[in-house]
Design an enzyme around this catalytic site. Structure first.
Site, short mmCIF file in Angstrom:
data_model
loop_
_atom_site.label_atom_id
_atom_site.label_comp_id
_atom_site.label_asym_id
_atom_site.label_seq_id
_atom_site.Cartn_x
_atom_site.Cartn_y
_atom_site.Cartn_z
N LYS A 10 0.88 -1.17 0.00
CA LYS A 10 0.00 0.00 0.00
C LYS A 10 0.91 1.21 0.00
CE LYS A 10 -1.78 2.93 2.24
NZ LYS A 10 -1.78 4.44 2.13
N GLY B 264 6.89 4.90 8.71
CA GLY B 264 6.04 6.06 8.88
C GLY B 264 6.14 6.64 10.27
N SER B 265 5.10 7.32 10.68
CA SER B 265 5.12 8.04 11.95
C SER B 265 4.99 7.10 13.14
CB SER B 265 3.98 9.07 11.99
OG SER B 265 2.72 8.40 12.10
N GLU C 142 9.79 0.81 11.02
CA GLU C 142 10.78 1.88 10.94
C GLU C 142 10.02 3.18 11.11
OE1 GLU C 142 13.76 4.60 8.63
OE2 GLU C 142 12.51 3.30 7.41
N CYS D 171 13.29 10.76 7.80
CA CYS D 171 13.15 10.34 9.20
C CYS D 171 14.48 10.36 9.94
CB CYS D 171 12.51 8.96 9.28
SG CYS D 171 13.32 7.69 8.30
#
Length: 482
Positions: free
Chosen positions: A178, A231-232, A253, A287
């Site tokens: 996705k 992501g967050s 991650e 990040c």
């Protein structure tokens, strides 16, 4: 088919077919440099997701049983195609994400090498024979875990998907990816390289959709055996919790707030230039981006002057324009976050040394911004900026700097500058981070592991460790016939 902007018509890839969503629902794709709509991305229905899962289940059976030499050959062929198409893929990436064209094309070429690395490393997923009792053969085998559900963000439209795809396929897994609805065409072009290289149908499936709807269905499905997410921190915790409810492993991650410690014996000008180059890469939307600059008080003035000069030398503009070295932010959300973080810091006494306000032009442009006098309770010191903001804070002794660096719940990346081997070793031992760079601010490399500690996640991507999450370890004890 392409639009007037030269942007391709976006499609999902399910069971070897390019398709639109069953409902016909779409969402706009915007050029962050102009705020214009350049395309539409199809949104998957539950039935579309179920088709992707069914395809991944069938594809896994095929791919798992494909000899490793054949799997490696297909992956190398895909990498070669991506290398050939890097310029075109880079242009698409710039249109939908904003980064400068040279940076985008470089990302495409770099992830082709990531794919080659993982393809070759699959040949080294060794098991072992263990000495045991007479008449018993005791062995350990590494086998692919099964179909993977992967979720990736928009900041590295090629790098994010490829780190998941390459490791999963190298290990012998199938995968449903996705990708971000804001940068869908780059992911589509990556998948096209695999399809054109002869990857069997169903092994790699690409979907887009409402994030909560897609994640809920993919994670809950009995087909899925591993959840891989970049992501967050808040979203990662949510997905990990959902995976835990159905006893599925996950690879996370997550975000960080990387400290940079500039020690008293460092060269402040060199440190400032190297740190600024890393800070403003991809407009700070990384990040692992250096984001808290802790500088020994004896060097603070010189470091700040050099950092401000480097920030003001950055050429902000459309990523397709000649000479641009930093593009726009990816969306309006990031622009609003920059304004909020700067306003909060200034309200608490910080001083803006350069930048600080969005540029007065169409697009999501925010200039490189340097702040000094930022107090510890400012949001900028506690919240990952994910943008081109650089707070510079002096410190008196190294213990103080280390305490500040480790005070947050994040632990993805950290950086240090020193001329002392002993101090470098002290930084290596004391900083709570999964990635540490000393005297430079280099990014991730495919030959070495990357990943975080604390709230920044778990599991590793890159290096020999990259395949670990995608493989199970099976012990086989065989009593030989007498």
């Amino acid at each position: 088919m392409t639009t007037d902007h030269g942007y391709p018509a976006v499609r999902m890839h399910i069971a070897g077919e390019w398709c639109q969503g069953g409902s016909g629902r779409t969402a706009p794709v915007l050029d962050p440099a102009t705020e214009e709509e350049i395309g539409r991305v199809p949104l998957a229905t539950p039935a579309d997701l179920d088709r992707a899962l069914d395809a991944a289940a069938r594809g896994f059976g095929t791919w798992r049983d494909t000899p490793v030499a054949r799997r490696t050959a297909v992956l190398h062929a895909a990498a070669d195609l991506l290398t050939e198409r890097a310029g075109a893929v880079g242009r698409i990436m710039t249109l939908e994400q904003g980064k400068p064209l040279a940076e985008a094309a470089g990302e495409a070429r770099r992830v082709a090498d990531t794919l080659r690395w993982h393809a070759d490393d699959a040949r080294r997923a060794y098991g072992r024979i263990i000495p045991s009792a007479p008449g018993t053969l005791l062995s350990v085998r590494r086998e692919p875990i099964g179909p993977v559900a992967a979720f990736v963000p928009w900041n590295f439209p090629a790098g994010g998907p490829m780190r998941k795809i390459s490791a999963a396929l190298a290990a012998g897994c199938s995968i449903v990816v996705k990708a971000s609805e804001e940068t869908p065409a780059t992911a589509m072009e990556l998948v096209r390289c695999f399809a054109d290289a002869g990857l069997p149908d169903g092994v790699l499936n690409l979907v887009f959709g409402e994030p909560a709807e897609v994640s809920a269905r993919l994670i809950a499905s009995p087909v899925t055996r591993l959840i891989a997410f970049t992501g967050s921190v808040p979203v990662g915790k949510l997905l990990a919790a959902e995976a835990g409810k159905v006893m599925k492993p996950s690879l996370m991650e997550l975000g960080g707030h990387a400290p940079v410690i500039v020690c008293a014996d460092a060269d402040p000008v060199t440190a400032a230039r190297r740190a600024a180059r890393a800070k403003f890469a991809n407009a700070g939307q990384v990040c692992t981006s250096p984001s808290r600059f802790l500088v020994h008080e004896s060097l603070a003035e010189e470091f700040t002057a050099a950092f401000v000069a480097a920030a003001e030398a950055v050429v902000v503009g459309d990523g397709l324009a000649e000479g641009t070295t930093m593009g726009p932010l990816a969306n309006e959300r990031r622009l609003a976050a920059m304004e909020r973080l700067v306003a909060d810091a200034v309200a608490r006494g910080a001083k803006v040394r350069t930048g600080g306000e969005r540029l007065d032009r169409p697009g999501y442009f925010f200039p490189p911004t340097v702040l000094t006098g930022v107090p510890a309770d400012a949001e900028l010191m506690r919240e990952e900026p994910f943008g081109p903001l650089a707070p510079i804070v002096p410190f008196t002794d190294l213990d103080e700097a280390l305490a500040t660096a480790n005070a947050l719940p994040y632990g993805l990346a950290a950086y240090g500058f020193t001329e002392s081997a002993a101090t470098a070793e002290r930084l290596a031992g004391a900083l709570e981070a999964g990635i540490l760079s000393i005297n430079h601010c280099g990014g991730s490399v495919h030959e070495a592991p990357s990943g975080g500690v604390k709230d920044s996640g778990y599991g590793r991507e890159g290096g020999p460790e990259a395949l670990d999450a995608y493989l199970i370890t099976k012990r086989v004890s065989h009593l030989l016939a007498s």
